[in-house]
Design an enzyme around this catalytic site. Structure first.
Site, short mmCIF file in Angstrom:
data_model
loop_
_atom_site.label_atom_id
_atom_site.label_comp_id
_atom_site.label_asym_id
_atom_site.label_seq_id
_atom_site.Cartn_x
_atom_site.Cartn_y
_atom_site.Cartn_z
CB ALA A 68 30.34 -7.61 -1.06
CD GLN A 70 23.47 -9.73 2.33
OE1 GLN A 70 22.82 -8.70 2.18
NE2 GLN A 70 22.88 -10.92 2.31
CB SER A 71 26.60 -5.46 -3.27
OG SER A 71 26.53 -4.20 -3.90
CG ASN A 72 23.93 -1.81 1.26
OD1 ASN A 72 22.98 -2.44 1.71
ND2 ASN A 72 25.01 -1.54 1.98
CB ALA A 74 24.44 -5.61 -6.24
#
Ligand SMILES: *Cc1c(COP(=O)(O)O)cnc(C)c1O
Length: 312
Positions: A68, A70-72, A74
């Protein structure tokens, strides 16, 4: 035994607060995997220990992953790529790329110079093909790339959570927490953490059951997804034969992915005000709220991190 890097700051602490027991309605011990590192902290770092080791062994010069906006995951992957001098490409799902605020995880991903490819929800449904095509394109340019699936949730990645359970068993042996938890509880977003806990608890007997609190999709989806990850992991490590019983709970997703109900929000705030423990609105806040509704006995809660998401 697959190769492994040492990326996370381990062992992570086991944390207990009597006020949290009152709020949660049961005895809760918190495994502080929100403290696996600095900006790269959270549960993804344990998975990346195996995944990035394989990438380096294969001579990769770039990592490709997805998530997403706001991917942690990534963010942790992008920062870890930079640590090893690798390029990083992340496919991020968004409804409106132009209006994604430059905050939280996205800011960190940008700051470390990862290449961001925003995709819409329909494109994201084909994320595995998108990443595969990008890997082929980079390889053709002489930059071999390694693809890390969503959340790092492959059989290889989940071994990081088998290791986490071994670490907890050792902490029990040292008397740092009680023996015999009724349940180990975690947030479930792509299933790899839960899969590792199932194999770890099966092997090391730290808890009777695994309760995975879904933050998206539903129980049927995760039963299938986690089963696939488990079989992959058991192919890599055939000695991991035992499995702890898994329950996927999909009643606490809240109004939407990344959006909490008023009750969940109030719960997260109360925990912060009365114990100083900070959760996040997408994963750990919903999961600990879910734990408080489960009616289980003594519980071990895996705090999977996510602070940048809160700050976004
Ligand atoms: C990714 C993530 C999870 C979910 O873990 P999965 O292994 O993807 O199910 C939970 N909490 C946080 C903070 C995460 O970033």
């Amino acid at each position: 035994m697959p190769d492994k890097l040492h990326l996370a700051h381990k062992p992570t602490p086991l944390w207990h607060h009597p006020r949290l027991d009152e709020i949660a309605g049961t005895e809760v011990w918190v495994k502080r995997d929100d403290m696996t590192g600095g900006a790269e902290a959270g549960n993804k770092l344990r998975k990346l220990e195996y995944l990035v080791a394989e990438a380096l062994n294969r001579g990769a010069r770039a990592l490709i992953t997805c998530g997403a906006a706001q991917s942690n995951h990534a963010r942790a992957t992008a920062l870890t790529a930079r640590r090893f001098g690798l390029e990083c490409v992340v496919f991020l799902r968004t409804r409106d790329a132009a209006h994604e605020p430059n905050t939280g995880n996205l800011r960190l991903i940008r700051m470390c110079g990862a290449r961001i490819e925003f995709v819409n929800h329909a494109q994201y449904a084909d994320r595995d093909q998108l990443m595969q095509r990008e890997a082929e394109r980079l390889a053709a340019e002489g930059n071999p790339a390694y693809v890390i699936p969503e959340g790092g949730s492959s059989g290889l990645g989940c071994l990081g959570y088998v290791d986490a359970v071994a670490e907890i068993a050792e902490q029990q042996r040292l008397g740092l927490c009680p023996d015999g938890f009724d349940a180990v509880v975690c947030a479930c977003g792509s299933g790899g953490t839960a899969a590792g806990l199932v194999l770890g608890a099966g092997r090391f007997g730290v808890a009777q059951t695994v309760q995975a609190i879904a933050v998206c999709d539903d129980a049927a989806y995760f039963q299938t997804t986690i089963e696939r990850v488990l079989l992959e992991a058991q192919r890599l490590m055939p000695e991991l034969t035992a499995r702890a019983p898994l329950h996927v709970v999909d009643r606490h997703k809240g109004p939407a992915y990344g959006v909490m109900s008023e009750q969940q929000q109030a719960f997260m705030t109360r925990v912060a005000q009365q114990t100083g423990l900070v959760l996040d609105p997408t994963y750990s806040g919903k999961a600990l709220y879910g734990l408080s509704q489960l009616g289980v006995g003594r519980a071990l809660f895996i705090h999977t991190g996510g602070l940048p998401g809160l700050l976004a």
